[in-house]
Design a protein around this motif. Sequence first.
Motif, PDB file in Angstrom:
ATOM      1  N   GLU A   1       0.980  -1.140   0.130  1.00 22.87           N
ATOM      2  CA  GLU A   1       0.033   0.067  -0.183  1.00 22.87           C
ATOM      3  C   GLU A   1       1.060   1.070   0.064  1.00 22.87           C
ATOM      4  OE1 GLU A   1      -2.852  -0.126   3.205  1.00 22.87           O
ATOM      5  OE2 GLU A   1      -3.191  -2.334   2.648  1.00 22.87           O
ATOM      6  N   VAL A   2       0.626   2.189  -0.794  1.00 26.06           N
ATOM      7  CA  VAL A   2       1.261   3.412  -0.881  1.00 26.06           C
ATOM      8  C   VAL A   2       0.166   4.789  -0.337  1.00 26.06           C
ATOM      9  CG1 VAL A   2       2.572   4.927  -2.327  1.00 26.06           C
ATOM     10  CG2 VAL A   2       2.730   2.596  -2.592  1.00 26.06           C
ATOM     11  N   TYR A   3       0.820   5.569   0.289  1.00 26.53           N
ATOM     12  CA  TYR A   3      -0.153   6.705   0.852  1.00 26.53           C
ATOM     13  C   TYR A   3       0.720   8.197   0.761  1.00 26.53           C
ATOM     14  CZ  TYR A   3      -3.058   3.048   2.936  1.00 26.53           C
ATOM     15  OH  TYR A   3      -3.967   2.247   3.239  1.00 26.53           O
ATOM     16  N   ARG A   4       0.305   9.136   0.380  1.00 29.49           N
ATOM     17  CA  ARG A   4       0.762  10.260   0.598  1.00 29.49           C
ATOM     18  C   ARG A   4      -0.103  11.370   1.209  1.00 29.49           C
ATOM     19  NH1 ARG A   4       5.533  11.931  -1.969  1.00 29.49           N
ATOM     20  NH2 ARG A   4       4.967  11.034  -3.949  1.00 29.49           N
ATOM     21  N   CYS A   5       0.794  12.093   2.245  1.00 26.57           N
ATOM     22  CA  CYS A   5      -0.183  12.927   3.006  1.00 26.57           C
ATOM     23  C   CYS A   5      -0.250  14.151   2.273  1.00 26.57           C
ATOM     24  CB  CYS A   5       0.819  13.281   4.082  1.00 26.57           C
ATOM     25  SG  CYS A   5      -0.080  14.303   5.578  1.00 26.57           S
ATOM     26  N   GLU A   6      -1.718  14.437   2.496  1.00 24.91           N
ATOM     27  CA  GLU A   6      -2.096  15.727   1.744  1.00 24.91           C
ATOM     28  C   GLU A   6      -1.680  17.129   2.487  1.00 24.91           C
ATOM     29  OE1 GLU A   6      -3.901  15.966  -1.215  1.00 24.91           O
ATOM     30  OE2 GLU A   6      -3.673  13.872  -1.504  1.00 24.91           O
ATOM     31  N   GLU A   7      -1.305  16.864   3.927  1.00 21.08           N
ATOM     32  CA  GLU A   7      -0.860  18.116   4.548  1.00 21.08           C
ATOM     33  C   GLU A   7       0.492  18.320   4.302  1.00 21.08           C
ATOM     34  OE1 GLU A   7      -3.263  19.705   6.186  1.00 21.08           O
ATOM     35  OE2 GLU A   7      -4.833  18.153   5.548  1.00 21.08           O
ATOM     36  N   CYS A   8       1.595  17.399   4.387  1.00 26.11           N
ATOM     37  CA  CYS A   8       2.941  17.779   4.658  1.00 26.11           C
ATOM     38  C   CYS A   8       3.614  16.837   3.465  1.00 26.11           C
ATOM     39  CB  CYS A   8       3.460  17.288   5.607  1.00 26.11           C
ATOM     40  SG  CYS A   8       3.570  15.572   6.186  1.00 26.11           S
ATOM     41  N   GLY A   9       2.842  16.062   2.619  1.00 23.51           N
ATOM     42  CA  GLY A   9       3.384  15.362   1.499  1.00 23.51           C
ATOM     43  C   GLY A   9       4.422  14.074   1.764  1.00 23.51           C
ATOM     44  N   GLN A  10       4.500  13.795   2.951  1.00 24.64           N
ATOM     45  CA  GLN A  10       5.278  12.582   3.200  1.00 24.64           C
ATOM     46  C   GLN A  10       4.509  11.302   2.603  1.00 24.64           C
ATOM     47  OE1 GLN A  10       6.985  11.868   7.270  1.00 24.64           O
ATOM     48  NE2 GLN A  10       5.602  10.096   7.309  1.00 24.64           N
ATOM     49  N   LEU A  11       5.623  10.634   2.078  1.00 27.90           N
ATOM     50  CA  LEU A  11       5.182   9.301   1.639  1.00 27.90           C
ATOM     51  C   LEU A  11       5.339   8.204   2.266  1.00 27.90           C
ATOM     52  CD1 LEU A  11       4.391   8.041  -1.274  1.00 27.90           C
ATOM     53  CD2 LEU A  11       7.071   7.631  -1.692  1.00 27.90           C
ATOM     54  N   THR A  12       4.234   7.452   2.519  1.00 30.28           N
ATOM     55  CA  THR A  12       4.376   6.299   3.478  1.00 30.28           C
ATOM     56  C   THR A  12       3.929   5.037   2.674  1.00 30.28           C
ATOM     57  OG1 THR A  12       3.533   7.317   5.546  1.00 30.28           O
ATOM     58  CG2 THR A  12       3.399   4.976   5.494  1.00 30.28           C
ATOM     59  N   ILE A  13       4.897   4.008   2.708  1.00 27.91           N
ATOM     60  CA  ILE A  13       4.688   2.688   1.827  1.00 27.91           C
ATOM     61  C   ILE A  13       4.701   1.507   2.982  1.00 27.91           C
ATOM     62  CG2 ILE A  13       5.724   1.241   0.185  1.00 27.91           C
ATOM     63  CD1 ILE A  13       6.766   3.583  -1.046  1.00 27.91           C
ATOM     64  N   ILE A  14       3.751   0.841   2.909  1.00 31.81           N
ATOM     65  CA  ILE A  14       3.615  -0.476   3.685  1.00 31.81           C
ATOM     66  C   ILE A  14       4.044  -1.751   2.586  1.00 31.81           C
ATOM     67  CG2 ILE A  14       2.146  -2.059   4.855  1.00 31.81           C
ATOM     68  CD1 ILE A  14       0.406   0.408   5.501  1.00 31.81           C
TER      69      ILE A  14
END
Length: 74
Positions: free
Chosen positions: A48-61
């Motif tokens: 799963e891949v997520y990008r924070c709309e607030e700060c832009g940090q990318l999180t990949i599970i």
Amino acid sequence: MGFWNIFFSGQKCENCGSYNTERINFQDLSNAEQNEYWRVVGNVRPREVYRCEECGQLTIICGDGRKYWTQPRN
């Protein structure tokens, strides 16, 4: 929680604490982001891949359950 998933992915940003994260496809990442992921994680496919709309940090599970984070965008 189904109603809230319309607005929020349910994935909390580790940087700013926001739940305003968007689930995206790994293929939509830049080549640099993809290459950095493979360099750090190895041959473990992303689940799963997520990008924070607030700060832009990318999180990949990762497929094995580990989490990979990038620095927030400036």
